[in-house]
Scaffold this motif. Structure first.
Motif, PDB file in Angstrom:
ATOM      1  N   GLU A  98       0.810  -1.219   0.000  1.00 56.26           N
ATOM      2  CA  GLU A  98       0.000   0.000   0.000  1.00 56.26           C
ATOM      3  C   GLU A  98       0.838   1.261   0.000  1.00 56.26           C
ATOM      4  O   GLU A  98       0.348   2.332  -0.302  1.00 56.26           O
ATOM      5  CB  GLU A  98      -0.929  -0.001   1.214  1.00 56.26           C
ATOM      6  N   GLY A  99       2.102   1.143   0.356  1.00 54.39           N
ATOM      7  CA  GLY A  99       2.935   2.331   0.372  1.00 54.39           C
ATOM      8  C   GLY A  99       4.318   2.062   0.929  1.00 54.39           C
ATOM      9  O   GLY A  99       4.634   0.942   1.358  1.00 54.39           O
ATOM     10  N   PHE A 100       5.127   3.104   0.880  1.00 52.97           N
ATOM     11  CA  PHE A 100       6.507   3.044   1.343  1.00 52.97           C
ATOM     12  C   PHE A 100       6.793   4.269   2.187  1.00 52.97           C
ATOM     13  O   PHE A 100       6.186   5.314   2.019  1.00 52.97           O
ATOM     14  CB  PHE A 100       7.486   3.082   0.157  1.00 52.97           C
ATOM     15  N   SER A 101       7.769   4.134   3.050  1.00 52.35           N
ATOM     16  CA  SER A 101       8.293   5.270   3.792  1.00 52.35           C
ATOM     17  C   SER A 101       9.812   5.158   3.769  1.00 52.35           C
ATOM     18  O   SER A 101      10.354   4.064   3.974  1.00 52.35           O
ATOM     19  CB  SER A 101       7.785   5.239   5.234  1.00 52.35           C
ATOM     20  N   VAL A 102      10.482   6.271   3.499  1.00 57.93           N
ATOM     21  CA  VAL A 102      11.941   6.312   3.527  1.00 57.93           C
ATOM     22  C   VAL A 102      12.324   7.454   4.464  1.00 57.93           C
ATOM     23  O   VAL A 102      11.936   8.606   4.231  1.00 57.93           O
ATOM     24  CB  VAL A 102      12.540   6.528   2.121  1.00 57.93           C
ATOM     25  N   ALA A 103      13.037   7.132   5.530  1.00 55.69           N
ATOM     26  CA  ALA A 103      13.470   8.137   6.507  1.00 55.69           C
ATOM     27  C   ALA A 103      14.982   8.070   6.643  1.00 55.69           C
ATOM     28  O   ALA A 103      15.578   7.001   6.501  1.00 55.69           O
ATOM     29  CB  ALA A 103      12.804   7.878   7.856  1.00 55.69           C
ATOM     30  N   ASP A 104      15.594   9.223   6.914  1.00 51.32           N
ATOM     31  CA  ASP A 104      17.052   9.248   7.054  1.00 51.32           C
ATOM     32  C   ASP A 104      17.469  10.247   8.114  1.00 51.32           C
ATOM     33  O   ASP A 104      16.657  11.021   8.601  1.00 51.32           O
ATOM     34  CB  ASP A 104      17.720   9.562   5.707  1.00 51.32           C
ATOM     35  N   THR A 105      18.755  10.218   8.437  1.00 53.00           N
ATOM     36  CA  THR A 105      19.325  11.136   9.429  1.00 53.00           C
ATOM     37  C   THR A 105      20.144  12.241   8.753  1.00 53.00           C
ATOM     38  O   THR A 105      21.029  12.816   9.370  1.00 53.00           O
ATOM     39  CB  THR A 105      20.217  10.367  10.425  1.00 53.00           C
ATOM     40  N   GLY A 106      19.822  12.535   7.507  1.00 53.84           N
ATOM     41  CA  GLY A 106      20.550  13.545   6.742  1.00 53.84           C
ATOM     42  C   GLY A 106      20.138  14.970   7.083  1.00 53.84           C
ATOM     43  O   GLY A 106      19.419  15.208   8.048  1.00 53.84           O
ATOM     44  N   VAL A 107      20.589  15.904   6.246  1.00 50.67           N
ATOM     45  CA  VAL A 107      20.374  17.331   6.506  1.00 50.67           C
ATOM     46  C   VAL A 107      18.924  17.759   6.370  1.00 50.67           C
ATOM     47  O   VAL A 107      18.537  18.820   6.847  1.00 50.67           O
ATOM     48  CB  VAL A 107      21.248  18.216   5.579  1.00 50.67           C
ATOM     49  N   GLY A 108      18.108  16.983   5.713  1.00 49.75           N
ATOM     50  CA  GLY A 108      16.703  17.339   5.568  1.00 49.75           C
ATOM     51  C   GLY A 108      16.480  18.318   4.426  1.00 49.75           C
ATOM     52  O   GLY A 108      17.369  18.609   3.628  1.00 49.75           O
ATOM     53  N   LEU A 109      15.287  18.818   4.373  1.00 55.81           N
ATOM     54  CA  LEU A 109      14.892  19.719   3.293  1.00 55.81           C
ATOM     55  C   LEU A 109      15.211  21.153   3.713  1.00 55.81           C
ATOM     56  O   LEU A 109      14.323  21.943   4.039  1.00 55.81           O
ATOM     57  CB  LEU A 109      13.403  19.527   2.989  1.00 55.81           C
ATOM     58  N   ASN A 110      16.505  21.487   3.708  1.00 60.45           N
ATOM     59  CA  ASN A 110      16.919  22.836   4.070  1.00 60.45           C
ATOM     60  C   ASN A 110      16.581  23.812   2.930  1.00 60.45           C
ATOM     61  O   ASN A 110      16.036  23.402   1.903  1.00 60.45           O
ATOM     62  CB  ASN A 110      18.405  22.871   4.445  1.00 60.45           C
ATOM     63  N   ALA A 111      16.901  25.071   3.092  1.00 59.80           N
ATOM     64  CA  ALA A 111      16.523  26.084   2.106  1.00 59.80           C
ATOM     65  C   ALA A 111      17.086  25.781   0.719  1.00 59.80           C
ATOM     66  O   ALA A 111      16.374  25.895  -0.287  1.00 59.80           O
ATOM     67  CB  ALA A 111      16.975  27.468   2.578  1.00 59.80           C
ATOM     68  N   GLY A 112      18.349  25.377   0.647  1.00 61.52           N
ATOM     69  CA  GLY A 112      18.951  25.068  -0.655  1.00 61.52           C
ATOM     70  C   GLY A 112      18.315  23.857  -1.312  1.00 61.52           C
ATOM     71  O   GLY A 112      18.033  23.866  -2.515  1.00 61.52           O
ATOM     72  N   ASN A 113      18.082  22.814  -0.525  1.00 58.13           N
ATOM     73  CA  ASN A 113      17.437  21.616  -1.070  1.00 58.13           C
ATOM     74  C   ASN A 113      16.005  21.899  -1.505  1.00 58.13           C
ATOM     75  O   ASN A 113      15.534  21.386  -2.514  1.00 58.13           O
ATOM     76  CB  ASN A 113      17.448  20.477  -0.047  1.00 58.13           C
ATOM     77  N   PHE A 114      15.288  22.723  -0.724  1.00 56.02           N
ATOM     78  CA  PHE A 114      13.905  23.033  -1.070  1.00 56.02           C
ATOM     79  C   PHE A 114      13.849  23.863  -2.354  1.00 56.02           C
ATOM     80  O   PHE A 114      12.998  23.643  -3.214  1.00 56.02           O
ATOM     81  CB  PHE A 114      13.211  23.765   0.076  1.00 56.02           C
ATOM     82  N   SER A 115      14.779  24.783  -2.498  1.00 60.69           N
ATOM     83  CA  SER A 115      14.844  25.577  -3.723  1.00 60.69           C
ATOM     84  C   SER A 115      15.073  24.677  -4.937  1.00 60.69           C
ATOM     85  O   SER A 115      14.414  24.820  -5.968  1.00 60.69           O
ATOM     86  CB  SER A 115      15.962  26.621  -3.613  1.00 60.69           C
ATOM     87  N   SER A 116      15.984  23.731  -4.806  1.00 61.19           N
ATOM     88  CA  SER A 116      16.246  22.782  -5.883  1.00 61.19           C
ATOM     89  C   SER A 116      15.023  21.903  -6.138  1.00 61.19           C
ATOM     90  O   SER A 116      14.656  21.640  -7.284  1.00 61.19           O
ATOM     91  CB  SER A 116      17.449  21.912  -5.527  1.00 61.19           C
ATOM     92  N   PHE A 117      14.372  21.450  -5.080  1.00 63.21           N
ATOM     93  CA  PHE A 117      13.193  20.591  -5.193  1.00 63.21           C
ATOM     94  C   PHE A 117      12.079  21.271  -5.991  1.00 63.21           C
ATOM     95  O   PHE A 117      11.372  20.630  -6.766  1.00 63.21           O
ATOM     96  CB  PHE A 117      12.692  20.236  -3.783  1.00 63.21           C
ATOM     97  N   ARG A 118      11.945  22.574  -5.827  1.00 64.19           N
ATOM     98  CA  ARG A 118      10.869  23.311  -6.494  1.00 64.19           C
ATOM     99  C   ARG A 118      11.133  23.558  -7.977  1.00 64.19           C
ATOM    100  O   ARG A 118      10.222  23.923  -8.703  1.00 64.19           O
ATOM    101  CB  ARG A 118      10.635  24.632  -5.773  1.00 64.19           C
ATOM    102  N   ARG A 119      12.360  23.366  -8.435  1.00 63.49           N
ATOM    103  CA  ARG A 119      12.679  23.528  -9.862  1.00 63.49           C
ATOM    104  C   ARG A 119      12.551  22.171 -10.539  1.00 63.49           C
ATOM    105  O   ARG A 119      13.272  21.229 -10.202  1.00 63.49           O
ATOM    106  CB  ARG A 119      14.090  24.078 -10.027  1.00 63.49           C
TER     107      ARG A 119
END
Length: 121
Positions: free
Chosen positions: A69-90
């Protein structure tokens, strides 16, 4: 065309990209999204500065009858910081090109085309 300079900047919409995306939702194609999520987790752990201490947990959710029915992927990384979020939106960001990421056939588009629901926390 008259003598005035035209703006030839190409624009796109996520809805249009999803409609034209070549992969249909299926159990086999869903693994592309899981692979992309794990790949993002690996990058996030590398970015946090101590990859040896990083962890990734992949969970598979099944119905009582055993269907996935679904998946979950979790990590201990930096997360969705401002730079990653900016990249994610492009849609066609080149941020991960140096890490082997694709440019045109963007994996975020693949995520959205293959999954009914996608969450980031």
């Amino acid at each position: 065309m008259d003598d005035a300079k035209e703006d030839l900047t190409l624009t796109q919409t996520l809805t249009g990209r999803l409609r034209n995306f070549p992969l249909a939702p299926s159990p086999e194609n869903a693994m592309y999204g899981v692979y992309e999520a794990v790949s993002n987790s690996l990058h996030a752990i590398q970015d946090q500065g101590d990859p040896a201490r990083g962890q990734i947990v992949v969970s598979v959710f099944r119905s009582v009858g055993g269907e996935v029915e679904g998946f979950s992927v979790a990590d201990t990384g930096v997360g969705l910081n401002a730079g990653n979020f900016s990249s994610f939106r492009r849609i066609d960001s080149t941020t991960k090109a140096v890490r082997g990421g694709k440019l045109i056939e963007n994996n975020r588009v693949r995520h959205n085309a293959l999954f009914e629901k996608l969450g980031i926390s």
